[in-house]
Design an enzyme around this catalytic site. Structure first.
Site, PDB file in Angstrom:
ATOM      1  N   SER A  13     -19.086  -1.869  20.636  1.00  0.00           N
ATOM      2  CA  SER A  13     -19.177  -2.050  21.667  1.00  0.00           C
ATOM      3  C   SER A  13     -19.132  -1.350  22.699  1.00  0.00           C
ATOM      4  O   SER A  13     -18.739   0.172  23.839  1.00  0.00           O
ATOM      5  CB  SER A  13     -20.816  -2.483  21.679  1.00  0.00           C
ATOM      6  OG  SER A  13     -20.501  -3.514  22.789  1.00  0.00           O
ATOM      7  N   HIS A 109     -13.351 -10.418  29.270  1.00  0.00           N
ATOM      8  CA  HIS A 109     -14.347 -11.951  28.719  1.00  0.00           C
ATOM      9  C   HIS A 109     -15.719 -11.942  29.497  1.00  0.00           C
ATOM     10  O   HIS A 109     -16.061 -11.301  30.627  1.00  0.00           O
ATOM     11  CB  HIS A 109     -12.965 -12.274  29.545  1.00  0.00           C
ATOM     12  CG  HIS A 109     -13.196 -13.893  29.133  1.00  0.00           C
ATOM     13  ND1 HIS A 109     -12.590 -13.987  28.084  1.00  0.00           N
ATOM     14  CD2 HIS A 109     -13.971 -15.115  29.487  1.00  0.00           C
ATOM     15  CE1 HIS A 109     -13.677 -15.272  27.639  1.00  0.00           C
ATOM     16  NE2 HIS A 109     -13.811 -16.256  28.323  1.00  0.00           N
TER      17      HIS A 109
END
Ligand code: GAR
Length: 195
Positions: A13, A109
């Site tokens: 995504s 992250h």
């Protein structure tokens, strides 16, 4: 025009958010998507968007990271990327591989680094009683999740949040942050972005 290669392992995504952002007057274009998981949904999604997509399965190489990376380098170097974006790429890269792309490899992250490098970031933020969670885009260096921070986006942890509910709220933030940072980096701006 900067050439961007995107490395994925899963649904992709973030890869899609990056690829969809690179249109019009954007200074970069996606030239390759590579996955270490041959069945990653992101590969077919990339192909449907007209982006060359390749799989390099890490499994035949066992624990030999260097041998896997030699194979990964083949499509990557052939695509001649200026920038490499790790987008949910779940293999640890060796310092030798990272040094080839020093200063031009980015990662997203799902935590407010320097907190919670590695895995299970949202569960760890909740367990610690943190008031906030979020995501970070940083330059990739040899030390896992420790390169210079280029951007962060944050949101409050709500009472009753689980790792799953938190991840579901952070992911759309990732989809805003990563394209915004990539655009700046592709334009030569390394200033930190906070959303
Ligand atoms: C994202 O949440 C990304 O931050 C995380 O994996 C997910 C990938 O989703 N990355 C890491 O945990 C890297 N250590 P996506 O495949 O839908 O972009």
């Amino acid at each position: 025009m900067k050439r961007v290669a995107i490395l994925i392992s899963g649904g992709g995504s973030n890869m899609i958010a990056l690829a969809e952002s690179m249109v019009g007057d954007h200074p970069a274009r996606p030239v390759l998507v590579v996955s270490n998981e041959p069945t990653a949904a992101g590969l077919s999604r990339a192909a449907r968007m007209g982006i060359p997509a390749a799989a390099v399965d890490h499994r035949p190489f066992g624990k030999d990271r260097a041998a896997f990376e030699q194979e990964l380098l083949k499509p990557l170097l052939a695509a001649e990327p200026d920038i490499v974006c790790l987008a949910g790429f779940m293999r640890v890269l060796t310092p030798a591989f990272v040094s080839r792309f020093e200063g031009r490899m980015l990662n997203i992250h799902p935590s407010l680094l320097p907190k919670y490098t590695g895995l299970h970031t949202h569960a760890r933020a909740i367990a610690a009683g943190d008031a906030e969670a979020g995501c970070t885009v940083h330059e990739v260096t040899a030390a896992l999740d420790e390169g210079p921070i280029l951007g962060q986006a944050r949101l409050p942890i709500l009472p009753g949040d689980t790792a799953e509910t938190l991840a579901a709220r952070v992911l759309p933030l990732e989809h805003r942050l990563y394209p915004a940072v990539l655009r700046r980096v592709a334009s030569g701006d390394r200033g930190r972005l906070d959303l």
